[in-house]
Design a protein around this motif. Structure first.
Motif, PDB file in Angstrom:
ATOM      1  N   THR A 160       0.828  -1.200   0.000  1.00  0.00           N
ATOM      2  CA  THR A 160       0.000   0.000   0.000  1.00  0.00           C
ATOM      3  C   THR A 160       0.861   1.247   0.000  1.00  0.00           C
ATOM      4  N   ASN A 161       1.909   1.271   0.853  1.00  0.00           N
ATOM      5  CA  ASN A 161       2.788   2.435   0.923  1.00  0.00           C
ATOM      6  C   ASN A 161       3.490   2.675  -0.396  1.00  0.00           C
ATOM      7  N   ASN A 162       3.970   1.605  -1.041  1.00  0.00           N
ATOM      8  CA  ASN A 162       4.660   1.749  -2.312  1.00  0.00           C
ATOM      9  C   ASN A 162       3.754   2.352  -3.378  1.00  0.00           C
ATOM     10  N   LYS A 163       2.495   1.978  -3.350  1.00  0.00           N
ATOM     11  CA  LYS A 163       1.581   2.511  -4.349  1.00  0.00           C
ATOM     12  C   LYS A 163       1.196   3.954  -4.042  1.00  0.00           C
ATOM     13  N   MET A 164       1.262   4.311  -2.747  1.00  0.00           N
ATOM     14  CA  MET A 164       0.889   5.669  -2.364  1.00  0.00           C
ATOM     15  C   MET A 164       1.982   6.676  -2.686  1.00  0.00           C
ATOM     16  N   VAL A 165       3.249   6.241  -2.732  1.00  0.00           N
ATOM     17  CA  VAL A 165       4.355   7.137  -3.032  1.00  0.00           C
ATOM     18  C   VAL A 165       4.377   7.419  -4.532  1.00  0.00           C
ATOM     19  N   LYS A 166       3.998   8.615  -4.897  1.00  0.00           N
ATOM     20  CA  LYS A 166       3.941   8.983  -6.299  1.00  0.00           C
ATOM     21  C   LYS A 166       5.045   9.977  -6.621  1.00  0.00           C
ATOM     22  N   LYS A 167       5.571   9.879  -7.828  1.00  0.00           N
ATOM     23  CA  LYS A 167       6.641  10.767  -8.243  1.00  0.00           C
ATOM     24  C   LYS A 167       6.111  12.180  -8.463  1.00  0.00           C
ATOM     25  N   ILE A 168       6.914  13.143  -8.058  1.00  0.00           N
ATOM     26  CA  ILE A 168       6.573  14.546  -8.303  1.00  0.00           C
ATOM     27  C   ILE A 168       6.687  14.840  -9.793  1.00  0.00           C
ATOM     28  N   ILE A 169       5.701  15.522 -10.321  1.00  0.00           N
ATOM     29  CA  ILE A 169       5.709  15.931 -11.725  1.00  0.00           C
ATOM     30  C   ILE A 169       5.661  17.454 -11.761  1.00  0.00           C
ATOM     31  N   VAL A 170       6.764  18.076 -12.172  1.00  0.00           N
ATOM     32  CA  VAL A 170       6.831  19.544 -12.192  1.00  0.00           C
ATOM     33  C   VAL A 170       5.951  20.089 -13.303  1.00  0.00           C
ATOM     34  N   GLY A 171       5.643  21.372 -13.208  1.00  0.00           N
ATOM     35  CA  GLY A 171       4.760  21.990 -14.184  1.00  0.00           C
ATOM     36  C   GLY A 171       5.238  21.848 -15.610  1.00  0.00           C
ATOM     37  N   ALA A 172       6.536  22.009 -15.832  1.00  0.00           N
ATOM     38  CA  ALA A 172       7.083  21.954 -17.190  1.00  0.00           C
ATOM     39  C   ALA A 172       6.853  20.609 -17.856  1.00  0.00           C
ATOM     40  N   ASN A 173       6.788  19.539 -17.063  1.00  0.00           N
ATOM     41  CA  ASN A 173       6.595  18.207 -17.628  1.00  0.00           C
ATOM     42  C   ASN A 173       5.155  17.932 -18.060  1.00  0.00           C
ATOM     43  N   GLN A 174       4.242  18.772 -17.660  1.00  0.00           N
ATOM     44  CA  GLN A 174       2.833  18.556 -17.977  1.00  0.00           C
ATOM     45  C   GLN A 174       2.467  19.287 -19.275  1.00  0.00           C
ATOM     46  N   ILE A 214      12.578  20.031 -18.989  1.00  0.00           N
ATOM     47  CA  ILE A 214      11.574  18.969 -18.990  1.00  0.00           C
ATOM     48  C   ILE A 214      12.314  17.659 -18.727  1.00  0.00           C
ATOM     49  N   PHE A 215      11.933  16.973 -17.661  1.00  0.00           N
ATOM     50  CA  PHE A 215      12.612  15.733 -17.299  1.00  0.00           C
ATOM     51  C   PHE A 215      12.150  14.593 -18.196  1.00  0.00           C
ATOM     52  N   LYS A 216      13.096  13.700 -18.527  1.00  0.00           N
ATOM     53  CA  LYS A 216      12.822  12.598 -19.449  1.00  0.00           C
ATOM     54  C   LYS A 216      12.594  11.280 -18.736  1.00  0.00           C
ATOM     55  N   ASN A 217      12.821  11.256 -17.403  1.00  0.00           N
ATOM     56  CA  ASN A 217      12.572  10.032 -16.638  1.00  0.00           C
ATOM     57  C   ASN A 217      12.049  10.402 -15.255  1.00  0.00           C
ATOM     58  N   PRO A 218      11.347   9.483 -14.588  1.00  0.00           N
ATOM     59  CA  PRO A 218      10.761   9.789 -13.278  1.00  0.00           C
ATOM     60  C   PRO A 218      11.795  10.163 -12.218  1.00  0.00           C
ATOM     61  N   GLU A 219      13.015   9.655 -12.356  1.00  0.00           N
ATOM     62  CA  GLU A 219      14.066   9.956 -11.379  1.00  0.00           C
ATOM     63  C   GLU A 219      14.648  11.360 -11.549  1.00  0.00           C
ATOM     64  N   GLN A 220      14.265  12.040 -12.629  1.00  0.00           N
ATOM     65  CA  GLN A 220      14.711  13.407 -12.916  1.00  0.00           C
ATOM     66  C   GLN A 220      16.230  13.503 -13.072  1.00  0.00           C
ATOM     67  N   THR A 221      16.808  12.472 -13.653  1.00  0.00           N
ATOM     68  CA  THR A 221      18.254  12.468 -13.902  1.00  0.00           C
ATOM     69  C   THR A 221      18.591  12.791 -15.347  1.00  0.00           C
ATOM     70  N   SER A 222      17.592  12.757 -16.210  1.00  0.00           N
ATOM     71  CA  SER A 222      17.792  13.068 -17.626  1.00  0.00           C
ATOM     72  C   SER A 222      16.763  14.113 -18.030  1.00  0.00           C
ATOM     73  N   TYR A 223      17.179  15.075 -18.842  1.00  0.00           N
ATOM     74  CA  TYR A 223      16.271  16.176 -19.143  1.00  0.00           C
ATOM     75  C   TYR A 223      16.727  16.932 -20.390  1.00  0.00           C
ATOM     76  N   THR A 224      15.820  17.732 -20.911  1.00  0.00           N
ATOM     77  CA  THR A 224      16.132  18.671 -21.986  1.00  0.00           C
ATOM     78  C   THR A 224      15.672  20.055 -21.554  1.00  0.00           C
ATOM     79  N   HIS A 225      16.358  21.073 -22.028  1.00  0.00           N
ATOM     80  CA  HIS A 225      15.974  22.421 -21.633  1.00  0.00           C
ATOM     81  C   HIS A 225      14.616  22.773 -22.220  1.00  0.00           C
ATOM     82  N   LEU A 226      13.840  23.532 -21.470  1.00  0.00           N
ATOM     83  CA  LEU A 226      12.497  23.917 -21.904  1.00  0.00           C
ATOM     84  C   LEU A 226      12.525  24.617 -23.260  1.00  0.00           C
ATOM     85  N   VAL A 227      13.479  25.501 -23.450  1.00  0.00           N
ATOM     86  CA  VAL A 227      13.572  26.225 -24.725  1.00  0.00           C
ATOM     87  C   VAL A 227      13.804  25.245 -25.875  1.00  0.00           C
ATOM     88  N   ASP A 228      14.771  24.349 -25.712  1.00  0.00           N
ATOM     89  CA  ASP A 228      15.059  23.376 -26.757  1.00  0.00           C
ATOM     90  C   ASP A 228      13.855  22.469 -27.009  1.00  0.00           C
TER      91      ASP A 228
END
Length: 426
Positions: free
Chosen positions: A50-64, A87-101
């Motif tokens: 139950t706890n694992n399912k309740m922990v949801k990844k944060i999704i920043v505004g730019a990713n939406q 804009i992040f490319k994975n849930p861990e937020q370790t890969s991303y592209t710049h918003l402008v690009d």
């Protein structure tokens, strides 16, 4: 559904144990013990699931993007952003592209970039003027918001239909991105263009603390009568600027906010990209509200090292008490740090635990152990950072941290009531 499955599974195991008992395969004592062990293990496993399912990844505004791309189609777009506008490319937020690009790749008509303190790509020192020019990667014109003019002009915005504001803030009054937000909202109101805010978590958003700015000390380091730690995201702060009519002539900016998903003010948020050159990690960001006050003194706060805002020191601190030493050197983000190439005595705070408050204990200790106290405060600059001249006077008078903090409480309580009107997150 999880609860139903758990009940069914639990009943099945208990039935199995009872069957074994009835067949005489176990003694009563052993069977009761086994039933309790199995029952407890099932309960723990169900709770973990139950706890694992309740922990949801944060999704920043730019990713939406699905929420805001329709607002940009067919529009001429400007972006107030820096190295954290991604804009992040994975849930861990370790890969991303710049918003402008990213927006250019999505065929959004980005016309120009407006750059705050530290520059669009984040290479400028704190306080260093940011020059206008062109982005070498995209060729887009860059308008400086941290040079001669900190506020965009009507001329800067005349060829735009909509403006985007997307910057990672850290929730401290003298961190100048909220001042840039203030001026951008004024400019957009004057130019009659909407402002789209892509919100991000505030890593110091779980508390409110510090002295409240007094109007006579207003500057770009603090434009609003708020505590040093305000506990708001950029989106919430924008709502407050409109709601409290703090913009010039009580103007109202047409804002649309894309909120962060799965975020509360008590959610820990690891900032994946340093929000400015001298905030390299979560520890520095946590300590920044406290050690940032050293910016208004002649004491180095780790600039010129790899532990910015995780240590402090100066040549004139008592070496018998301040036994930790380091030498600030020119480096990324600090071309000329305080006491460059000079041995400093101080404290290492890289492993210090702090949560839910700013503290004065280090600046009080530094003052008390200065061999020449006249060298500590750069009075005008310290007052701008503190927002009040009283704090320096209280430290010099020898007041304890507890007594000083007691003088803040009335203003903090009043601000918390105002703040509650503008919260987007619990």
């Amino acid at each position: 559904m999880m609860q139903l499955k758990f009940i069914q599974l639990k009943n099945t195991v208990l039935l199995f144990v009872l069957i074994l008992l009835s067949c005489g395969n176990f003694s009563n004592t052993k069977s009761e013990k086994l039933a309790k062990q199995n029952d407890g293990e099932i309960l723990r496993q169900a709770q973990n699931d139950t706890n694992n399912k309740m922990v949801k990844k944060i999704i920043v505004g730019a990713n939406q993007t699905e929420k805001y791309l329709p607002l940009l189609k067919g529009k001429r777009v400007g972006i107030v952003g820096n190295l954290t506008s991604v804009i992040f490319k994975n849930p861990e937020q370790t890969s991303y592209t710049h918003l402008v690009d990213s927006l250019l790749a999505l065929n959004i008509d980005v016309i120009k970039v407006l750059s705050p303190e530290h520059g669009f790509r984040g290479a400028s020192d704190a306080g260093e003027l940011v020059e206008s020019g062109k982005d070498t990667k995209t060729g887009l014109p860059i308008v400086s918001l941290y040079g001669k003019n900190k506020k965009a002009t009507i001329e800067n915005l005349k060829d735009l239909d909509i403006m985007i504001f997307d910057i990672q803030d850290v929730g401290v009054r003298f961190y100048t991105y909220i001042s840039t937000l203030h001026y951008m909202m004024e400019s957009c109101a004057e130019a009659n263009i909407p402002l789209l805010i892509l919100d991000r978590p505030n890593p110091n958003g779980h508390y409110v603390d510090g002295p409240t700015l007094e109007i006579e000390n207003k500057s770009f380091l603090g434009m609003h009568l708020i505590p040093l730690v305000h506990g708001l995201t950029i989106g919430e702060f924008a709502k407050m600027l409109n709601g409290e009519k703090w913009l010039e002539n009580k103007a109202q900016c047409n804002i649309t906010i894309i909120p962060v998903e799965n975020y509360t003010h008590n959610t820990f948020y690891h900032v994946p990209i340093r929000p400015s050159p001298n905030l390299p990690n979560d520890q520095a960001i946590k300590l920044y509200p406290s050690l940032g006050l050293f910016e208004g003194t002649d004491i180095n706060a780790g600039r010129g090292t790899e532990f910015q805002f995780q240590r402090y020191g100066a040549p004139f601190l008592n070496p018998e008490i301040m036994t930790f030493t380091y030498i600030p050197e020119s480096n990324f983000g600090a071309k000329i740090p305080k006491h460059k190439d000079v041995l400093c005595y101080g404290e290492d705070l890289s492993n210090e635990t702090i949560h839910g408050e700013m503290t004065l204990k280090w600046i009080i200790k530094a003052y008390q152990n200065a061999t020449d106290k006249s060298k500590v405060f750069n009075t005008a600059n310290f007052t701008k950072h503190a927002g009040t001249a009283k704090l320096q006077q209280q430290i010099e008078a020898g007041l304890s941290e507890k007594d000083i903090k007691a003088t803040w409480q009335k203003d903090l309580e009043a601000f918390r009531k105002i703040r509650s009107n503008y919260l987007l997150y619990p």
